[in-house]
Design a protein around this motif. Structure first.
Motif, PDB file in Angstrom:
ATOM      1  N   ALA A  91       0.855  -1.199   0.000  1.00  0.00           N
ATOM      2  CA  ALA A  91       0.000   0.000   0.000  1.00  0.00           C
ATOM      3  C   ALA A  91       0.884   1.240   0.000  1.00  0.00           C
ATOM      4  O   ALA A  91       2.105   1.157   0.181  1.00  0.00           O
ATOM      5  CB  ALA A  91      -0.916  -0.010   1.214  1.00  0.00           C
ATOM      6  N   GLU A  92       0.239   2.398  -0.185  1.00  0.00           N
ATOM      7  CA  GLU A  92       0.981   3.646  -0.252  1.00  0.00           C
ATOM      8  C   GLU A  92       0.064   4.807   0.107  1.00  0.00           C
ATOM      9  O   GLU A  92      -1.165   4.673   0.090  1.00  0.00           O
ATOM     10  CB  GLU A  92       1.534   3.843  -1.668  1.00  0.00           C
ATOM     11  CG  GLU A  92       0.455   3.924  -2.734  1.00  0.00           C
ATOM     12  CD  GLU A  92       1.000   3.899  -4.148  1.00  0.00           C
ATOM     13  OE1 GLU A  92       2.238   3.954  -4.305  1.00  0.00           O
ATOM     14  OE2 GLU A  92       0.190   3.813  -5.093  1.00  0.00           O
ATOM     15  N   ALA A  93       0.658   5.933   0.435  1.00  0.00           N
ATOM     16  CA  ALA A  93      -0.114   7.140   0.715  1.00  0.00           C
ATOM     17  C   ALA A  93      -0.447   7.839  -0.593  1.00  0.00           C
ATOM     18  O   ALA A  93       0.432   8.038  -1.442  1.00  0.00           O
ATOM     19  CB  ALA A  93       0.676   8.077   1.628  1.00  0.00           C
ATOM     20  N   ASP A  94      -1.711   8.184  -0.767  1.00  0.00           N
ATOM     21  CA  ASP A  94      -2.122   8.914  -1.963  1.00  0.00           C
ATOM     22  C   ASP A  94      -1.388  10.261  -2.010  1.00  0.00           C
ATOM     23  O   ASP A  94      -1.317  10.983  -1.007  1.00  0.00           O
ATOM     24  CB  ASP A  94      -3.627   9.134  -1.943  1.00  0.00           C
ATOM     25  CG  ASP A  94      -4.129   9.795  -3.205  1.00  0.00           C
ATOM     26  OD1 ASP A  94      -4.346   9.082  -4.198  1.00  0.00           O
ATOM     27  OD2 ASP A  94      -4.285  11.032  -3.183  1.00  0.00           O
ATOM     28  N   GLU A  95      -0.849  10.599  -3.177  1.00  0.00           N
ATOM     29  CA  GLU A  95      -0.013  11.802  -3.282  1.00  0.00           C
ATOM     30  C   GLU A  95      -0.811  13.088  -3.113  1.00  0.00           C
ATOM     31  O   GLU A  95      -0.248  14.137  -2.760  1.00  0.00           O
ATOM     32  CB  GLU A  95       0.722  11.822  -4.613  1.00  0.00           C
ATOM     33  CG  GLU A  95      -0.174  11.843  -5.832  1.00  0.00           C
ATOM     34  CD  GLU A  95       0.607  11.810  -7.133  1.00  0.00           C
ATOM     35  OE1 GLU A  95      -0.013  12.012  -8.181  1.00  0.00           O
ATOM     36  OE2 GLU A  95       1.834  11.593  -7.084  1.00  0.00           O
ATOM     37  N   ASP A  96      -2.115  13.039  -3.331  1.00  0.00           N
ATOM     38  CA  ASP A  96      -2.937  14.232  -3.186  1.00  0.00           C
ATOM     39  C   ASP A  96      -3.595  14.336  -1.812  1.00  0.00           C
ATOM     40  O   ASP A  96      -3.522  15.371  -1.152  1.00  0.00           O
ATOM     41  CB  ASP A  96      -4.021  14.270  -4.268  1.00  0.00           C
ATOM     42  CG  ASP A  96      -3.434  14.406  -5.666  1.00  0.00           C
ATOM     43  OD1 ASP A  96      -2.449  15.145  -5.809  1.00  0.00           O
ATOM     44  OD2 ASP A  96      -3.944  13.747  -6.583  1.00  0.00           O
ATOM     45  N   SER A  97      -4.220  13.223  -1.367  1.00  0.00           N
ATOM     46  CA  SER A  97      -4.997  13.258  -0.122  1.00  0.00           C
ATOM     47  C   SER A  97      -4.224  12.776   1.090  1.00  0.00           C
ATOM     48  O   SER A  97      -4.588  13.077   2.223  1.00  0.00           O
ATOM     49  CB  SER A  97      -6.256  12.402  -0.276  1.00  0.00           C
ATOM     50  OG  SER A  97      -5.897  11.032  -0.430  1.00  0.00           O
ATOM     51  N   GLY A  98      -3.161  11.983   0.852  1.00  0.00           N
ATOM     52  CA  GLY A  98      -2.431  11.376   1.971  1.00  0.00           C
ATOM     53  C   GLY A  98      -3.103  10.132   2.512  1.00  0.00           C
ATOM     54  O   GLY A  98      -2.587   9.494   3.436  1.00  0.00           O
ATOM     55  N   ILE A  99      -4.260   9.764   1.955  1.00  0.00           N
ATOM     56  CA  ILE A  99      -4.981   8.567   2.413  1.00  0.00           C
ATOM     57  C   ILE A  99      -4.184   7.322   2.051  1.00  0.00           C
ATOM     58  O   ILE A  99      -3.650   7.197   0.953  1.00  0.00           O
ATOM     59  CB  ILE A  99      -6.380   8.514   1.780  1.00  0.00           C
ATOM     60  CG1 ILE A  99      -7.258   9.649   2.321  1.00  0.00           C
ATOM     61  CG2 ILE A  99      -7.060   7.173   2.036  1.00  0.00           C
ATOM     62  CD1 ILE A  99      -8.588   9.795   1.619  1.00  0.00           C
ATOM     63  N   TRP A 100      -4.104   6.393   2.992  1.00  0.00           N
ATOM     64  CA  TRP A 100      -3.401   5.128   2.775  1.00  0.00           C
ATOM     65  C   TRP A 100      -4.259   4.255   1.869  1.00  0.00           C
ATOM     66  O   TRP A 100      -5.424   4.003   2.157  1.00  0.00           O
ATOM     67  CB  TRP A 100      -3.164   4.453   4.120  1.00  0.00           C
ATOM     68  CG  TRP A 100      -2.207   3.295   4.103  1.00  0.00           C
ATOM     69  CD1 TRP A 100      -2.495   1.988   4.321  1.00  0.00           C
ATOM     70  CD2 TRP A 100      -0.788   3.353   3.891  1.00  0.00           C
ATOM     71  NE1 TRP A 100      -1.359   1.216   4.251  1.00  0.00           N
ATOM     72  CE2 TRP A 100      -0.301   2.027   3.985  1.00  0.00           C
ATOM     73  CE3 TRP A 100       0.100   4.390   3.622  1.00  0.00           C
ATOM     74  CZ2 TRP A 100       1.050   1.724   3.822  1.00  0.00           C
ATOM     75  CZ3 TRP A 100       1.444   4.088   3.463  1.00  0.00           C
ATOM     76  CH2 TRP A 100       1.913   2.763   3.565  1.00  0.00           C
ATOM     77  N   LYS A 101      -3.698   3.790   0.750  1.00  0.00           N
ATOM     78  CA  LYS A 101      -4.471   3.053  -0.245  1.00  0.00           C
ATOM     79  C   LYS A 101      -3.675   1.845  -0.739  1.00  0.00           C
ATOM     80  O   LYS A 101      -2.443   1.830  -0.691  1.00  0.00           O
ATOM     81  CB  LYS A 101      -4.819   3.963  -1.425  1.00  0.00           C
ATOM     82  CG  LYS A 101      -3.605   4.438  -2.213  1.00  0.00           C
ATOM     83  CD  LYS A 101      -3.990   5.330  -3.379  1.00  0.00           C
ATOM     84  CE  LYS A 101      -2.765   5.694  -4.224  1.00  0.00           C
ATOM     85  NZ  LYS A 101      -3.133   6.546  -5.379  1.00  0.00           N
TER      86      LYS A 101
END
Length: 261
Positions: A193-203
């Motif tokens: 998984a990774e942090a979304d580059e725009d929202s920071g949400i873990w996805k």
């Protein structure tokens, strides 16, 4: 728990990126489970587990994964009083290890990503089991905690040890998605998984390129007629118990459905 309120709201997390189409719904009232018993052993001292979880029942004990052999040795990963816990019993039937998060995970509207690293050969006892929630290494509850003894064999990935997801003893209630076992390697949460580059949400991100090891597997729950199908390429398929096609869901960690509270 600020982290659980903010990070798992993943409805739009995968916009333009990796999308998870399906999850598997486990009904604690019907003791749904998946199981397999390996015919040959992989690595019981070094492995990484990753899965996405959306809970529907709180309190008590809710089993996520168990490895049990003919001896009393038993490994369990479960929610215990709303804290994620690794619990180990040795061949004598006594507690070998108990590692539980200090934080609670009781947001039933959220998808949580859990990554568990077990390396009992590590020279530092407290590093032999690490738990990550949404990419953050968790502080371990000091109450009743025991670390693994050096090079202890957990029974996970071992021949003749029944490997079970969900189960009758302390049934899990909720959804699971992207369930991965990496046999013989320690991988960082960022491999799954990774942090979304725009929202920071873990996805989530694709795990198809990973090396899964002898008894490693990848359950994506995309085949409603075979919810235990391993798509890692290893064919380490699980037997389905009390689960049917209706338990395949489109409520996932990239398409989070609203939950009645």
């Amino acid at each position: 728990d600020l982290m659980s309120l903010i990070i798992p709201a993943n409805s739009a997390a995968a916009s333009g990126g990796f999308s998870v189409d399906n999850s598997c719904r486990f009904n604690s009232g019907s003791t749904d489970s998946l199981d397999r018993t390996p015919s040959s052993s992989g690595n019981g001292t070094t492995f990484t587990m990753s899965m996405w979880l959306k809970r529907s029942g709180l309190g008590g004990t809710h089993l996520i994964y168990k490895a049990k052999g003919s001896a009393q040795t038993e490994f369990t990963l479960a929610f215990n009083s709303d804290k994620l816990q690794v619990y180990q019993v040795n061949s004598g039937g006594s507690q070998e290890a108990a590692i539980k998060t200090l934080s609670v995970q009781r947001d039933i509207s959220a998808w949580y990503h859990a990554c568990i690293q077990i390396q009992t050969s590590d020279g530092t006892a407290t590093d032999r089991c690490k738990i990550y929630i949404n990419g953050v290494q968790q502080t371990i509850d000091s109450s009743g905690t025991d670390a693994y003894s050096s090079s202890f064999n957990t029974g996970v990935n071992q021949a003749s040890y029944k490997q079970e997801i969900g189960g009758a003893a302390s049934p899990y209630g909720g959804y699971m998605a992207e369930f991965v076992m990496i046999d013989g390697s320690i991988l960082a949460p960022t491999e799954f998984a990774e942090a979304d580059e725009d929202s920071g949400i873990w996805k989530p991100k694709s795990v198809s390129g990973l090396t899964f090891g002898t008894n490693g597997f990848y359950l994506d729950f995309e085949n409603s007629g075979a919810l235990g199908a391993d798509v890692s390429g290893n064919s380490n398929n699980f037997t389905v118990n009390n689960l049917t096609a209706i338990d395949q869901s489109t409520d996932t960690c990239t398409n989070n459905f609203a939950t009645w509270n």
